[in-house]
Motif scaffolding. Structure first.
Motif, PDB file in Angstrom:
ATOM      1  N   SER A 120     111.664  54.169 -16.977  1.00 50.98           N
ATOM      2  CA  SER A 120     110.252  53.813 -17.098  1.00 50.98           C
ATOM      3  C   SER A 120     109.548  54.658 -18.150  1.00 50.98           C
ATOM      4  CB  SER A 120     109.554  53.993 -15.738  1.00 50.98           C
ATOM      5  OG  SER A 120     108.162  53.881 -15.846  1.00 50.98           O
ATOM      6  N   ILE A 121     109.940  55.918 -18.264  1.00 50.89           N
ATOM      7  CA  ILE A 121     109.245  56.845 -19.166  1.00 50.89           C
ATOM      8  C   ILE A 121     109.362  56.422 -20.628  1.00 50.89           C
ATOM      9  CG2 ILE A 121     109.243  59.233 -20.017  1.00 50.89           C
ATOM     10  CD1 ILE A 121     109.883  60.007 -17.029  1.00 50.89           C
ATOM     11  N   PRO A 122     110.550  56.074 -21.151  1.00 52.51           N
ATOM     12  CA  PRO A 122     110.588  55.593 -22.530  1.00 52.51           C
ATOM     13  C   PRO A 122     109.855  54.270 -22.731  1.00 52.51           C
ATOM     14  CG  PRO A 122     112.781  55.534 -21.551  1.00 52.51           C
ATOM     15  CD  PRO A 122     111.913  56.300 -20.619  1.00 52.51           C
ATOM     16  N   ALA A 123     109.789  53.436 -21.694  1.00 58.01           N
ATOM     17  CA  ALA A 123     109.028  52.192 -21.812  1.00 58.01           C
ATOM     18  C   ALA A 123     107.550  52.497 -22.007  1.00 58.01           C
ATOM     19  CB  ALA A 123     109.243  51.318 -20.577  1.00 58.01           C
ATOM     20  N   TRP A 124     107.045  53.486 -21.280  1.00 54.24           N
ATOM     21  CA  TRP A 124     105.643  53.875 -21.457  1.00 54.24           C
ATOM     22  C   TRP A 124     105.440  54.631 -22.763  1.00 54.24           C
ATOM     23  CZ3 TRP A 124     101.543  51.882 -19.589  1.00 54.24           C
ATOM     24  CH2 TRP A 124     101.598  51.213 -18.363  1.00 54.24           C
ATOM     25  N   THR A 125     106.432  55.380 -23.184  1.00 49.92           N
ATOM     26  CA  THR A 125     106.345  56.055 -24.477  1.00 49.92           C
ATOM     27  C   THR A 125     106.176  55.031 -25.592  1.00 49.92           C
ATOM     28  OG1 THR A 125     107.748  57.853 -23.662  1.00 49.92           O
ATOM     29  CG2 THR A 125     107.486  57.665 -26.043  1.00 49.92           C
ATOM     30  N   ALA A 126     106.938  53.951 -25.532  1.00 46.00           N
ATOM     31  CA  ALA A 126     106.829  52.894 -26.535  1.00 46.00           C
ATOM     32  C   ALA A 126     105.446  52.253 -26.508  1.00 46.00           C
ATOM     33  CB  ALA A 126     107.900  51.835 -26.298  1.00 46.00           C
ATOM     34  N   ALA A 127     104.880  52.071 -25.307  1.00 47.94           N
ATOM     35  CA  ALA A 127     103.539  51.487 -25.199  1.00 47.94           C
ATOM     36  C   ALA A 127     102.494  52.407 -25.811  1.00 47.94           C
ATOM     37  CB  ALA A 127     103.210  51.198 -23.734  1.00 47.94           C
ATOM     38  N   VAL A 128     102.637  53.715 -25.580  1.00 48.76           N
ATOM     39  CA  VAL A 128     101.709  54.682 -26.173  1.00 48.76           C
ATOM     40  C   VAL A 128     101.825  54.664 -27.692  1.00 48.76           C
ATOM     41  CG1 VAL A 128     101.180  57.141 -26.412  1.00 48.76           C
ATOM     42  CG2 VAL A 128     101.619  56.178 -24.146  1.00 48.76           C
ATOM     43  N   GLU A 129     103.054  54.686 -28.193  1.00 44.23           N
ATOM     44  CA  GLU A 129     103.270  54.726 -29.642  1.00 44.23           C
ATOM     45  C   GLU A 129     102.727  53.474 -30.317  1.00 44.23           C
ATOM     46  OE1 GLU A 129     107.251  57.589 -29.661  1.00 44.23           O
ATOM     47  OE2 GLU A 129     107.458  55.404 -29.783  1.00 44.23           O
ATOM     48  N   SER A 130     102.932  52.321 -29.704  1.00 44.03           N
ATOM     49  CA  SER A 130     102.453  51.075 -30.318  1.00 44.03           C
ATOM     50  C   SER A 130     100.937  50.965 -30.268  1.00 44.03           C
ATOM     51  CB  SER A 130     103.091  49.866 -29.631  1.00 44.03           C
ATOM     52  OG  SER A 130     102.650  49.750 -28.291  1.00 44.03           O
ATOM     53  N   SER A 131     100.302  51.690 -29.349  1.00 41.53           N
ATOM     54  CA  SER A 131      98.844  51.628 -29.233  1.00 41.53           C
ATOM     55  C   SER A 131      98.130  52.440 -30.309  1.00 41.53           C
ATOM     56  CB  SER A 131      98.402  52.140 -27.856  1.00 41.53           C
ATOM     57  OG  SER A 131      98.528  53.565 -27.768  1.00 41.53           O
ATOM     58  N   GLY A 132      98.833  53.430 -30.895  1.00 40.80           N
ATOM     59  CA  GLY A 132      98.208  54.287 -31.894  1.00 40.80           C
ATOM     60  C   GLY A 132      97.121  55.184 -31.334  1.00 40.80           C
ATOM     61  N   THR A 133      97.188  55.488 -30.042  1.00 34.65           N
ATOM     62  CA  THR A 133      96.135  56.269 -29.392  1.00 34.65           C
ATOM     63  C   THR A 133      96.514  57.729 -29.182  1.00 34.65           C
ATOM     64  OG1 THR A 133      96.963  55.625 -27.208  1.00 34.65           O
ATOM     65  CG2 THR A 133      95.230  54.243 -28.189  1.00 34.65           C
ATOM     66  N   ALA A 134      97.694  58.149 -29.663  1.00 35.13           N
ATOM     67  CA  ALA A 134      98.138  59.526 -29.448  1.00 35.13           C
ATOM     68  C   ALA A 134      99.046  59.959 -30.584  1.00 35.13           C
ATOM     69  CB  ALA A 134      98.870  59.667 -28.115  1.00 35.13           C
ATOM     70  N   GLY A 135      98.987  61.238 -30.915  1.00 38.62           N
ATOM     71  CA  GLY A 135      99.865  61.804 -31.916  1.00 38.62           C
ATOM     72  C   GLY A 135     101.217  62.158 -31.326  1.00 38.62           C
ATOM     73  N   ALA A 136     102.150  62.514 -32.198  1.00 42.06           N
ATOM     74  CA  ALA A 136     103.518  62.806 -31.757  1.00 42.06           C
ATOM     75  C   ALA A 136     103.577  64.003 -30.815  1.00 42.06           C
ATOM     76  CB  ALA A 136     104.407  63.047 -32.969  1.00 42.06           C
ATOM     77  N   ALA A 137     102.779  65.032 -31.085  1.00 39.81           N
ATOM     78  CA  ALA A 137     102.826  66.234 -30.251  1.00 39.81           C
ATOM     79  C   ALA A 137     102.312  65.941 -28.848  1.00 39.81           C
ATOM     80  CB  ALA A 137     102.018  67.353 -30.898  1.00 39.81           C
ATOM     81  N   ASP A 138     101.189  65.206 -28.760  1.00 40.94           N
ATOM     82  CA  ASP A 138     100.646  64.847 -27.450  1.00 40.94           C
ATOM     83  C   ASP A 138     101.638  63.990 -26.670  1.00 40.94           C
ATOM     84  OD1 ASP A 138      98.311  66.225 -27.851  1.00 40.94           O
ATOM     85  OD2 ASP A 138      97.087  64.448 -28.264  1.00 40.94           O
ATOM     86  N   THR A 139     102.270  63.053 -27.361  1.00 42.70           N
ATOM     87  CA  THR A 139     103.212  62.159 -26.693  1.00 42.70           C
ATOM     88  C   THR A 139     104.426  62.929 -26.187  1.00 42.70           C
ATOM     89  OG1 THR A 139     102.490  60.310 -28.086  1.00 42.70           O
ATOM     90  CG2 THR A 139     104.606  60.077 -26.954  1.00 42.70           C
ATOM     91  N   ALA A 140     104.962  63.831 -27.005  1.00 47.37           N
ATOM     92  CA  ALA A 140     106.126  64.617 -26.591  1.00 47.37           C
ATOM     93  C   ALA A 140     105.809  65.475 -25.373  1.00 47.37           C
ATOM     94  CB  ALA A 140     106.600  65.482 -27.752  1.00 47.37           C
ATOM     95  N   ALA A 141     104.629  66.078 -25.353  1.00 48.04           N
ATOM     96  CA  ALA A 141     104.237  66.904 -24.208  1.00 48.04           C
ATOM     97  C   ALA A 141     104.084  66.052 -22.952  1.00 48.04           C
ATOM     98  CB  ALA A 141     102.934  67.637 -24.515  1.00 48.04           C
ATOM     99  N   ALA A 142     103.539  64.841 -23.111  1.00 46.50           N
ATOM    100  CA  ALA A 142     103.358  63.961 -21.960  1.00 46.50           C
ATOM    101  C   ALA A 142     104.697  63.462 -21.433  1.00 46.50           C
ATOM    102  CB  ALA A 142     102.457  62.793 -22.339  1.00 46.50           C
TER     103      ALA A 142
END
Length: 209
Positions: free
Chosen positions: A170-192
């Protein structure tokens, strides 16, 4: 045996932002179809005796305007209760809102769950990873409840090896949703992602490929 890939793919995930009452909000949207009429889905969501069989025991004043408390989890206030189509509650805080919408689809139902929090509370759209995998587990459990595949203890089912593997995927599926939304940078996403693994799949060092 649980078809984990099929269950992951059964959920549509979106992350976005929109204007809120006090600035910008982050929105987390899940959508899933069930081969069950809307009235039965509504009953499973709102009847305490059924809810505890797939989610958690709930107590409180279970009506519009009343407060509720999930055992060992969040509580809140019931803002709207319009059977069998709409349920809106605060969830863990006045600024954390969860809205569930049921849409008849042939003989079944499309369930939409939207969780909204202020951007200032989570920092970026990567905050979706703090709640998205948990909601994925809830929608999975609801499906297993309807098909008769869930046991008497839904918490134990989530903590089982299959449940942990579902969370890891589930986590990579949500990671992909975050990345496609353009609402977070790489550092924030990695920490999350790291925080989500620790919360939802603590036995795994990284999501399964």
């Amino acid at each position: 045996m649980l078809d984990i890939i099929a269950q992951i793919n059964a959920i549509h995930r979106e992350v976005g932002t929109r204007p809120g009452d006090d600035g910008e909000d982050v929105t987390v949207l899940l959508r899933r179809d069930y081969d069950t009429p809307a009235e039965d889905v509504w009953d499973a969501l709102t009847d305490p005796g059924r809810l505890k069989r797939w989610f958690l025991p709930v107590g409180g004043d279970l009506r519009a305007g009343g407060d509720f408390q999930l055992e060992g989890n969040a509580g809140g206030r019931i803002l709207r209760c319009e059977p069998p189509r709409l349920l809106k509650v605060t969830f863990g805080g006045e600024n954390s809102l969860v809205e569930v919408r049921l849409i008849p689809a042939g003989e079944g139902t499309t369930l939409e769950l939207e969780h909204t929090v202020p951007l200032a509370m989570v920092g970026s759209g990567a905050g979706a990873l703090y709640v998205g995998p948990g909601w994925d587990n809830a929608l999975l459990a609801l499906d297993l409840f309807f098909t008769g595949e869930i046991g008497l203890d839904p918490v134990a089912a989530q903590d089982s090896p299959e449940g942990r593997e579902f969370s890891r995927r589930s986590i990579p599926a949500w990671t992909a949703a975050v990345e496609s939304s353009g609402t977070a940078g790489a550092a924030d996403t990695a920490a999350a992602v790291e925080a989500a693994l620790a919360q939802f799949a603590p036995e795994g060092d990284s999501p399964s490929a």
